[in-house]
Write a protein that holds these residues in place. Sequence first.
Motif, short mmCIF file in Angstrom:
data_model
loop_
_atom_site.label_atom_id
_atom_site.label_comp_id
_atom_site.label_asym_id
_atom_site.label_seq_id
_atom_site.Cartn_x
_atom_site.Cartn_y
_atom_site.Cartn_z
N ARG A 62 -35.67 -4.76 63.54
CA ARG A 62 -37.06 -5.22 63.40
C ARG A 62 -37.93 -4.59 64.48
O ARG A 62 -39.07 -4.17 64.20
N GLN A 63 -37.42 -4.51 65.69
CA GLN A 63 -38.19 -3.96 66.80
C GLN A 63 -38.49 -2.48 66.57
O GLN A 63 -39.63 -2.03 66.74
N ILE A 64 -37.46 -1.72 66.20
CA ILE A 64 -37.65 -0.28 65.99
C ILE A 64 -38.59 -0.03 64.81
O ILE A 64 -39.48 0.83 64.88
N HIS A 65 -38.40 -0.78 63.73
CA HIS A 65 -39.24 -0.61 62.55
C HIS A 65 -40.71 -0.86 62.88
O HIS A 65 -41.60 -0.10 62.46
N ALA A 66 -40.96 -1.91 63.66
CA ALA A 66 -42.35 -2.22 64.02
C ALA A 66 -42.93 -1.19 64.97
O ALA A 66 -44.09 -0.78 64.84
N ALA A 67 -42.13 -0.75 65.94
CA ALA A 67 -42.62 0.19 66.94
C ALA A 67 -42.84 1.59 66.36
O ALA A 67 -43.71 2.33 66.84
N ALA A 68 -42.05 1.95 65.35
CA ALA A 68 -42.16 3.31 64.79
C ALA A 68 -43.51 3.56 64.12
O ALA A 68 -44.07 4.65 64.23
N ARG A 93 -44.16 4.10 61.10
CA ARG A 93 -44.03 5.14 60.08
C ARG A 93 -43.23 4.59 58.91
O ARG A 93 -42.14 4.06 59.09
N ASP A 94 -43.78 4.73 57.70
CA ASP A 94 -43.09 4.22 56.52
C ASP A 94 -41.83 5.01 56.21
O ASP A 94 -40.94 4.49 55.51
N ASN A 95 -41.76 6.26 56.67
CA ASN A 95 -40.62 7.11 56.33
C ASN A 95 -39.62 7.23 57.47
O ASN A 95 -39.04 8.30 57.70
N LEU A 96 -39.40 6.12 58.19
CA LEU A 96 -38.37 6.09 59.22
C LEU A 96 -37.30 5.07 58.86
O LEU A 96 -37.59 3.90 58.66
N PHE A 97 -36.07 5.56 58.74
CA PHE A 97 -34.91 4.69 58.55
C PHE A 97 -34.44 4.17 59.89
O PHE A 97 -34.42 4.91 60.89
N VAL A 98 -34.02 2.92 59.92
CA VAL A 98 -33.27 2.40 61.06
C VAL A 98 -31.79 2.50 60.71
O VAL A 98 -31.37 2.06 59.63
N LYS A 99 -31.01 3.08 61.61
CA LYS A 99 -29.58 3.26 61.34
C LYS A 99 -28.79 2.07 61.89
O LYS A 99 -28.89 1.74 63.07
N ILE A 100 -28.00 1.47 61.02
CA ILE A 100 -27.10 0.38 61.38
C ILE A 100 -25.70 0.77 60.91
O ILE A 100 -25.53 1.18 59.76
N PRO A 101 -24.68 0.66 61.77
CA PRO A 101 -23.34 1.05 61.34
C PRO A 101 -22.76 0.09 60.31
O PRO A 101 -22.99 -1.13 60.38
N GLY A 102 -22.02 0.64 59.37
CA GLY A 102 -21.43 -0.16 58.32
C GLY A 102 -20.11 -0.79 58.73
O GLY A 102 -19.14 -0.80 57.95
N THR A 103 -20.05 -1.30 59.96
CA THR A 103 -18.89 -2.04 60.43
C THR A 103 -18.87 -3.42 59.78
O THR A 103 -19.88 -3.85 59.21
N GLY A 115 -37.20 -5.98 54.26
CA GLY A 115 -38.01 -4.83 53.90
C GLY A 115 -37.92 -3.67 54.87
O GLY A 115 -38.79 -2.79 54.87
N ILE A 116 -36.87 -3.64 55.68
CA ILE A 116 -36.69 -2.56 56.66
C ILE A 116 -35.82 -1.47 56.04
O ILE A 116 -34.68 -1.74 55.64
N PRO A 117 -36.30 -0.23 55.92
CA PRO A 117 -35.49 0.84 55.37
C PRO A 117 -34.28 1.12 56.27
O PRO A 117 -34.43 1.23 57.49
N ILE A 118 -33.10 1.23 55.67
CA ILE A 118 -31.87 1.32 56.45
C ILE A 118 -31.04 2.54 56.04
O ILE A 118 -30.79 2.79 54.86
N GLU A 120 -33.08 1.23 78.09
CA GLU A 120 -33.21 1.31 76.64
C GLU A 120 -34.67 1.39 76.20
O GLU A 120 -35.01 2.13 75.27
N LYS A 121 -35.55 0.63 76.86
CA LYS A 121 -36.96 0.65 76.46
C LYS A 121 -37.58 2.03 76.65
O LYS A 121 -38.34 2.50 75.81
N LEU A 122 -37.24 2.68 77.76
CA LEU A 122 -37.77 4.02 78.00
C LEU A 122 -37.24 4.98 76.93
O LEU A 122 -38.01 5.77 76.36
N PHE A 123 -35.94 4.90 76.65
CA PHE A 123 -35.38 5.81 75.65
C PHE A 123 -36.01 5.61 74.28
O PHE A 123 -36.34 6.58 73.60
N ILE A 124 -36.17 4.36 73.85
CA ILE A 124 -36.72 4.11 72.52
C ILE A 124 -38.13 4.70 72.40
O ILE A 124 -38.46 5.33 71.38
#
Length: 367
Positions: free
Chosen positions: A125-131, A133-143, A157-160, A73-77
């Motif tokens: 939080r990890q993806i938001h920090a690593a990205a 970029r202010d214009n990157l959404f993190v996708k979370i499923p609405g389950t 404050g994480i764009p979703i 997963e770390k390599l892919f991200i």
Amino acid sequence: MKATRQLHDLGQSLWLDNITRTLLDDGTLARYISEDSVTGLTSNPSIFDAAIGDGDAYDACIHAKALAGLSGEKLFIELALEDLRRAADLFEPVFQRTAGVDGWVSMEVSPLLAQDSAGSIAAARQIHAAARRDNLFVKIPGTPEGIPAIEEAIFLGIPINVTLLFSCAHYLAAAEAYMRGIERRIDAKLDPRVGSVASLFISRWDVASNKQLPDELHNKLGIAVGQQTYRAYRELLDSPRWQKLAAAGARPQRLLWASTGTKDPAAPDTLYVSALAAPNTVNTLPEKTLQAFADHGRLEGVMAIDGGDADAVLARIGKAGVDVDALALKLQQEGAQAFVKSWQQLLQRIADKASALDDKAGGPALR
């Protein structure tokens, strides 16, 4: 004027539902931006699985990261964020010009976390920090398990980008989570401007229901659910609760049409794009659908804010034997399972490529 430009001028954002390193390297994405009014981009595990498996565009990077000790997963991200940062930079002028309303790209948390609220929050939080970029959404499923994670991420404050929504009820649950997160930020004296979209999947409804319906109701269910949800979206934006948040500076969580490629070969290839034309919404288009609409698409009117004939169509579909509520649950569960499968295939593909490239280079296999 191109039909894509007409939709843009109507107030609908057109986002590409694809990303590959080749699209970035050969200037195709830049051309879609300049010629076809594309103002954003989405990705998911299936898209990256196809991108990495098609050719050798990622091979050198996979090999270098594996040699540096990364795997799984770390390599892919890291691999995905390299592409998404480049795409985000291409959309940065749009992001600035629209004050953060448009110009977004999206990166999904691991689908293995679809039933893990705490894990989803940590991953976001990890993806938001690593990205970076202010214009990157993190996708979370609405389950059901994703809803608390969405609220908490918005509060942080994480764009979703809320993904895997299939019904009006799913959308309203996501909208509630967004508003609760914003209300908590206001109570905590934090900036209420946190970007978000709610992604309603369309075409999978018709793939699942057509075989149970008479011909005259084929490819009607997805659009009817979209119309019903658009009505709820507009009603929410007019509600006193939202107006209070807007007065405090909050931005609407825009409704996004996902899965808008036509799956039925007997139907027009631009069916869902024409039917879902509506201001203050987003349509994510697969590449073939974008090309088709740019070439021969037609804007045939704007969605009715009162839902049009959605209620009548849904009643006819119910009488024909389709339990819409049960199907919504099934589609969300199957969608989550499909993303898990793609995620596992993706990680295995990267591992296989890393091993093969290492063997080819003559080094010890990295397994």
